[in-house]
Design a protein around this motif. Structure first.
Motif, PDB file in Angstrom:
ATOM      1  N   ALA A 397     -35.292  81.794  75.068  1.00  0.00           N
ATOM      2  CA  ALA A 397     -34.018  82.517  75.184  1.00  0.00           C
ATOM      3  C   ALA A 397     -33.040  82.071  74.103  1.00  0.00           C
ATOM      4  O   ALA A 397     -32.322  82.888  73.511  1.00  0.00           O
ATOM      5  CB  ALA A 397     -33.419  82.298  76.565  1.00  0.00           C
ATOM      6  N   PHE A 398     -33.010  80.757  73.806  1.00  0.00           N
ATOM      7  CA  PHE A 398     -32.110  80.261  72.768  1.00  0.00           C
ATOM      8  C   PHE A 398     -32.510  80.810  71.407  1.00  0.00           C
ATOM      9  O   PHE A 398     -31.655  81.208  70.610  1.00  0.00           O
ATOM     10  CB  PHE A 398     -32.133  78.734  72.745  1.00  0.00           C
ATOM     11  CG  PHE A 398     -31.393  78.150  71.562  1.00  0.00           C
ATOM     12  CD1 PHE A 398     -30.013  78.164  71.512  1.00  0.00           C
ATOM     13  CD2 PHE A 398     -32.088  77.614  70.480  1.00  0.00           C
ATOM     14  CE1 PHE A 398     -29.330  77.647  70.413  1.00  0.00           C
ATOM     15  CE2 PHE A 398     -31.427  77.095  69.385  1.00  0.00           C
ATOM     16  CZ  PHE A 398     -30.032  77.111  69.359  1.00  0.00           C
ATOM     17  N   THR A 399     -33.805  80.840  71.107  1.00  0.00           N
ATOM     18  CA  THR A 399     -34.275  81.353  69.817  1.00  0.00           C
ATOM     19  C   THR A 399     -33.898  82.814  69.638  1.00  0.00           C
ATOM     20  O   THR A 399     -33.534  83.252  68.532  1.00  0.00           O
ATOM     21  CB  THR A 399     -35.797  81.179  69.695  1.00  0.00           C
ATOM     22  OG1 THR A 399     -36.120  79.794  69.874  1.00  0.00           O
ATOM     23  CG2 THR A 399     -36.293  81.627  68.330  1.00  0.00           C
ATOM     24  N   LYS A 400     -33.952  83.577  70.703  1.00  0.00           N
ATOM     25  CA  LYS A 400     -33.539  84.979  70.643  1.00  0.00           C
ATOM     26  C   LYS A 400     -32.060  85.079  70.258  1.00  0.00           C
ATOM     27  O   LYS A 400     -31.689  85.837  69.348  1.00  0.00           O
ATOM     28  CB  LYS A 400     -33.787  85.651  71.991  1.00  0.00           C
ATOM     29  CG  LYS A 400     -33.332  87.095  72.066  1.00  0.00           C
ATOM     30  CD  LYS A 400     -33.811  87.768  73.342  1.00  0.00           C
ATOM     31  CE  LYS A 400     -33.272  87.084  74.574  1.00  0.00           C
ATOM     32  NZ  LYS A 400     -33.672  87.796  75.815  1.00  0.00           N
ATOM     33  N   THR A 401     -31.218  84.304  70.931  1.00  0.00           N
ATOM     34  CA  THR A 401     -29.783  84.288  70.621  1.00  0.00           C
ATOM     35  C   THR A 401     -29.544  83.824  69.192  1.00  0.00           C
ATOM     36  O   THR A 401     -28.740  84.394  68.449  1.00  0.00           O
ATOM     37  CB  THR A 401     -29.048  83.353  71.598  1.00  0.00           C
ATOM     38  OG1 THR A 401     -29.210  83.836  72.928  1.00  0.00           O
ATOM     39  CG2 THR A 401     -27.565  83.266  71.271  1.00  0.00           C
ATOM     40  N   LEU A 402     -30.270  82.779  68.791  1.00  0.00           N
ATOM     41  CA  LEU A 402     -30.126  82.224  67.443  1.00  0.00           C
ATOM     42  C   LEU A 402     -30.434  83.262  66.383  1.00  0.00           C
ATOM     43  O   LEU A 402     -29.658  83.458  65.431  1.00  0.00           O
ATOM     44  CB  LEU A 402     -31.055  81.020  67.298  1.00  0.00           C
ATOM     45  CG  LEU A 402     -31.181  80.404  65.905  1.00  0.00           C
ATOM     46  CD1 LEU A 402     -29.902  79.700  65.519  1.00  0.00           C
ATOM     47  CD2 LEU A 402     -32.360  79.432  65.850  1.00  0.00           C
ATOM     48  N   ASN A 403     -31.563  83.961  66.508  1.00  0.00           N
ATOM     49  CA  ASN A 403     -31.971  84.933  65.493  1.00  0.00           C
ATOM     50  C   ASN A 403     -30.944  86.048  65.333  1.00  0.00           C
ATOM     51  O   ASN A 403     -30.602  86.447  64.214  1.00  0.00           O
ATOM     52  CB  ASN A 403     -33.335  85.528  65.852  1.00  0.00           C
ATOM     53  CG  ASN A 403     -34.467  84.535  65.647  1.00  0.00           C
ATOM     54  OD1 ASN A 403     -34.358  83.624  64.833  1.00  0.00           O
ATOM     55  ND2 ASN A 403     -35.556  84.704  66.379  1.00  0.00           N
ATOM     56  N   ILE A 404     -30.453  86.561  66.448  1.00  0.00           N
ATOM     57  CA  ILE A 404     -29.472  87.647  66.383  1.00  0.00           C
ATOM     58  C   ILE A 404     -28.201  87.177  65.697  1.00  0.00           C
ATOM     59  O   ILE A 404     -27.690  87.828  64.783  1.00  0.00           O
ATOM     60  CB  ILE A 404     -29.171  88.182  67.798  1.00  0.00           C
ATOM     61  CG1 ILE A 404     -30.400  88.885  68.371  1.00  0.00           C
ATOM     62  CG2 ILE A 404     -27.992  89.145  67.769  1.00  0.00           C
ATOM     63  CD1 ILE A 404     -30.267  89.295  69.825  1.00  0.00           C
ATOM     64  N   HIS A 405     -27.678  86.030  66.108  1.00  0.00           N
ATOM     65  CA  HIS A 405     -26.401  85.573  65.556  1.00  0.00           C
ATOM     66  C   HIS A 405     -26.518  85.119  64.110  1.00  0.00           C
ATOM     67  O   HIS A 405     -25.558  85.249  63.332  1.00  0.00           O
ATOM     68  CB  HIS A 405     -25.822  84.466  66.436  1.00  0.00           C
ATOM     69  CG  HIS A 405     -25.093  84.994  67.627  1.00  0.00           C
ATOM     70  ND1 HIS A 405     -23.789  85.420  67.575  1.00  0.00           N
ATOM     71  CD2 HIS A 405     -25.507  85.202  68.906  1.00  0.00           C
ATOM     72  CE1 HIS A 405     -23.410  85.849  68.769  1.00  0.00           C
ATOM     73  NE2 HIS A 405     -24.443  85.737  69.589  1.00  0.00           N
ATOM     74  N   GLN A 406     -27.648  84.590  63.704  1.00  0.00           N
ATOM     75  CA  GLN A 406     -27.807  84.236  62.300  1.00  0.00           C
ATOM     76  C   GLN A 406     -27.703  85.464  61.406  1.00  0.00           C
ATOM     77  O   GLN A 406     -27.111  85.413  60.324  1.00  0.00           O
ATOM     78  CB  GLN A 406     -29.152  83.526  62.082  1.00  0.00           C
ATOM     79  CG  GLN A 406     -29.150  82.062  62.514  1.00  0.00           C
ATOM     80  CD  GLN A 406     -30.456  81.364  62.212  1.00  0.00           C
ATOM     81  OE1 GLN A 406     -31.533  81.965  62.291  1.00  0.00           O
ATOM     82  NE2 GLN A 406     -30.391  80.084  61.889  1.00  0.00           N
ATOM     83  N   GLN A 407     -28.287  86.573  61.854  1.00  0.00           N
ATOM     84  CA  GLN A 407     -28.216  87.793  61.063  1.00  0.00           C
ATOM     85  C   GLN A 407     -26.798  88.360  61.049  1.00  0.00           C
ATOM     86  O   GLN A 407     -26.336  88.880  60.033  1.00  0.00           O
ATOM     87  CB  GLN A 407     -29.201  88.834  61.607  1.00  0.00           C
ATOM     88  CG  GLN A 407     -30.645  88.360  61.674  1.00  0.00           C
ATOM     89  CD  GLN A 407     -31.101  87.693  60.390  1.00  0.00           C
ATOM     90  OE1 GLN A 407     -30.849  88.171  59.300  1.00  0.00           O
ATOM     91  NE2 GLN A 407     -31.769  86.555  60.526  1.00  0.00           N
ATOM     92  N   VAL A 408     -26.092  88.268  62.168  1.00  0.00           N
ATOM     93  CA  VAL A 408     -24.711  88.754  62.208  1.00  0.00           C
ATOM     94  C   VAL A 408     -23.839  87.938  61.263  1.00  0.00           C
ATOM     95  O   VAL A 408     -23.038  88.478  60.499  1.00  0.00           O
ATOM     96  CB  VAL A 408     -24.153  88.703  63.645  1.00  0.00           C
ATOM     97  CG1 VAL A 408     -22.689  89.118  63.655  1.00  0.00           C
ATOM     98  CG2 VAL A 408     -24.956  89.608  64.559  1.00  0.00           C
ATOM     99  N   LEU A 409     -23.991  86.614  61.286  1.00  0.00           N
ATOM    100  CA  LEU A 409     -23.211  85.761  60.394  1.00  0.00           C
ATOM    101  C   LEU A 409     -23.514  86.069  58.938  1.00  0.00           C
ATOM    102  O   LEU A 409     -22.616  86.096  58.086  1.00  0.00           O
ATOM    103  CB  LEU A 409     -23.500  84.281  60.688  1.00  0.00           C
ATOM    104  CG  LEU A 409     -22.866  83.703  61.952  1.00  0.00           C
ATOM    105  CD1 LEU A 409     -23.459  82.332  62.260  1.00  0.00           C
ATOM    106  CD2 LEU A 409     -21.356  83.597  61.800  1.00  0.00           C
ATOM    107  N   ALA A 410     -24.791  86.317  58.641  1.00  0.00           N
ATOM    108  CA  ALA A 410     -25.168  86.634  57.259  1.00  0.00           C
ATOM    109  C   ALA A 410     -24.562  87.945  56.806  1.00  0.00           C
ATOM    110  O   ALA A 410     -24.325  88.154  55.612  1.00  0.00           O
ATOM    111  CB  ALA A 410     -26.691  86.688  57.134  1.00  0.00           C
ATOM    112  N   SER A 411     -24.296  88.853  57.761  1.00  0.00           N
ATOM    113  CA  SER A 411     -23.813  90.186  57.403  1.00  0.00           C
ATOM    114  C   SER A 411     -22.296  90.284  57.326  1.00  0.00           C
ATOM    115  O   SER A 411     -21.771  91.348  57.024  1.00  0.00           O
ATOM    116  CB  SER A 411     -24.325  91.214  58.424  1.00  0.00           C
ATOM    117  OG  SER A 411     -23.666  91.048  59.670  1.00  0.00           O
ATOM    118  N   VAL A 412     -21.573  89.223  57.624  1.00  0.00           N
ATOM    119  CA  VAL A 412     -20.114  89.287  57.597  1.00  0.00           C
ATOM    120  C   VAL A 412     -19.647  89.708  56.205  1.00  0.00           C
ATOM    121  O   VAL A 412     -20.012  89.106  55.203  1.00  0.00           O
ATOM    122  CB  VAL A 412     -19.490  87.927  57.971  1.00  0.00           C
ATOM    123  CG1 VAL A 412     -17.985  87.951  57.751  1.00  0.00           C
ATOM    124  CG2 VAL A 412     -19.807  87.590  59.407  1.00  0.00           C
ATOM    125  N   GLY A 413     -18.867  90.774  56.161  1.00  0.00           N
ATOM    126  CA  GLY A 413     -18.383  91.305  54.886  1.00  0.00           C
ATOM    127  C   GLY A 413     -19.133  92.521  54.427  1.00  0.00           C
ATOM    128  O   GLY A 413     -18.686  93.225  53.523  1.00  0.00           O
TER     129      GLY A 413
END
Length: 453
Positions: A397-413
């Protein structure tokens, strides 16, 4: 087991495939971006019919601000409410809201009937809560809240002066700086932030009547400091266990000790064997770290322990000493007021006093002292192991959350609409694939492979 390994490998490949477009688009545009759609319109109240849940038909509505030295009795007498009735109202209000806390600068609304007499009085102690006083035949008092629209937003910035100013300049609440200091307080020295340090955040923001009323919880963050990147992800299990922040490897960001006894301040004097004392006017050792902060700022225990001293000394002023275990002891000097007693057990982060300038002090600050095996040492030089890492039963469950949020952070801007579409696709596919892993179900594997790749 082979199936699970294959599926997890497929997850990684799929994340890379979808995430590549995010990473390619990532930039440092500091404009805050809202990820979630605006839901306020759908649930908005029709102001032409009701206000604070009350029908406005037949009433004249007046909204004003409590003036300085103005009290409830004076306000209500202007609307034909006599002192006897006001006394009954104040008594009935005690279990709900103490009328003595009605303060200058806060708004109130009066519903007047045709004769000019108040039928309802509504007071707003803050942007969300409101107290309704029903002044009709029988007095009734109750508290309600305005609908709160919680949105997920992002912000990024490069620090030129202070973290507070950078957040505010980029359209985010400067209160996020306090949260960042709490999240990274065990890894990043927020008292020596450098020009050029940077951050990206995904966080909740609360809106009332379409206006922001403050930030909620930071969901994920990356902070660049001294050439290193520090990631943080909030994870809360669905079995009722409390949530916490972890790094990208699932290691807890919490440490045994906080780096400082104040949430946000500045270091005014460091641990040193030779310092010119500003009061005694002579050179001597300073076996502590001084944190300057406004008078009355809460001082917290940097770790759990038992208060062994809570007293006053001519040099220390009001001070508190805490024994944490057989190795570590901390002390907090020059308080304006102590909030704990000798023998009391305290938890990490608990308020134990307030910043002052008692004893030998030239201004408001706390002198933080640290003992290890009975010897005073530099608190900021100590290295403590992290708390327990993420439990293996929560790893998927943590890895799922991690993967999604890493991509969101990378997409800022990046383009907002592209963010929405890619984020939605990423969340859907990762959620589906992890369901396959958890259920060990190979029937849908080929279909998911086609969607991801």
């Amino acid at each position: 087991m082979t199936l699970k390994k294959n599926v997890l490998a497929l997850v990684v490949l799929g994340v890379l495939a979808l995430g590549s477009s995010f990473i390619f688009l990532s930039s440092f545009d500091a404009t805050p971006e809202r990820i979630s759609p605006d839901a306020s319109a759908a649930g908005a109240m029709d102001a032409s019919e009701t206000l604070y849940g009350l029908a406005i038909t037949g009433y004249d509505i007046e909204t004003k601000t409590v003036a300085r030295n103005e009290f409830l009795s004076g306000i209500l007498q202007r609307y034909q409410i006599d002192l006897q009735r006001i006394a009954v109202l104040a008594d009935k209000s005690k279990p709900v809201f103490d009328v003595r806390k009605i303060a200058a600068g806060h708004d109130y609304t009066v519903f007047k009937d045709r004769s000019g007499r108040a039928a309802y009085f509504v007071y707003q102690p803050n942007a969300i809560d409101y107290v309704v006083y029903d002044l009709r035949d029988s007095i009734a008092v109750y508290k309600e809240q305005k609908p709160v629209d919680t949105r997920i937003e992002t912000v990024a910035g490069t620090i030129q002066s202070s973290l507070y100013e950078t957040l505010e300049a980029n359209g985010a609440s400067p209160d996020l700086a306090v949260q960042l200091a709490e999240i990274y307080g065990w890894a990043v020295n927020f008292y020596r932030i450098n020009k050029g340090d940077w951050f990206k955040l995904v966080y909740e923001r609360k809106y009332v009547d379409g206006l922001p009323v403050g930030p909620g919880r930071i969901e994920s963050a990356v902070f660049g400091h001294n050439g290193k990147e520090y990631e943080a992800y909030y994870f809360e299990p669905d079995d009722g266990q409390p949530g916490a922040y972890y790094d990208e490897n699932g290691k807890s960001l919490r440490r045994t000790f906080l780096k400082a006894p104040l949430k946000y301040s500045r270091i005014s004097s460091r641990y040193t064997m030779r310092r010119f004392h500003p009061v005694q006017r002579r050179w001597k050792a300073h076996l502590g770290t001084d944190f300057a902060a406004p008078h009355g700022t809460p001082i917290v225990a940097t770790a759990a322990g038992v208060v062994t001293e809570s007293s006053y000394g001519s040099g220390n002023g009001n001070y508190v000493k805490v024994q944490h275990d057989n190795v570590y002891t901390t002390q907090y000097l020059h308080m304006s007021k102590r909030a704990v007693k000798k023998g009391q057990r305290v938890s990490q982060g608990q308020v134990i006093g307030y910043v002052g300038s008692t004893g030998l002090a030239t201004g408001p600050h706390v002198c933080y002292r640290f003992w290890k095996h009975g010897k005073q040492v530099d608190a900021l030089a100590q290295v403590f192991p992290p708390s327990e890492p993420i439990s293996e039963k929560y790893r998927i469950a943590f890895t799922k959350t991690l993967n999604i949020h890493q991509q969101v952070l990378a997409s800022v801007g990046a383009d907002k609409q592209s963010n929405l579409e890619l984020f939605g696709a990423l969340a859907f596919n990762i959620d589906s694939l992890f369901e396959v892993v958890e259920n060990d179900d190979s029937r849908y594997l080929d279909g998911f492979s086609a969607q991801m790749l």
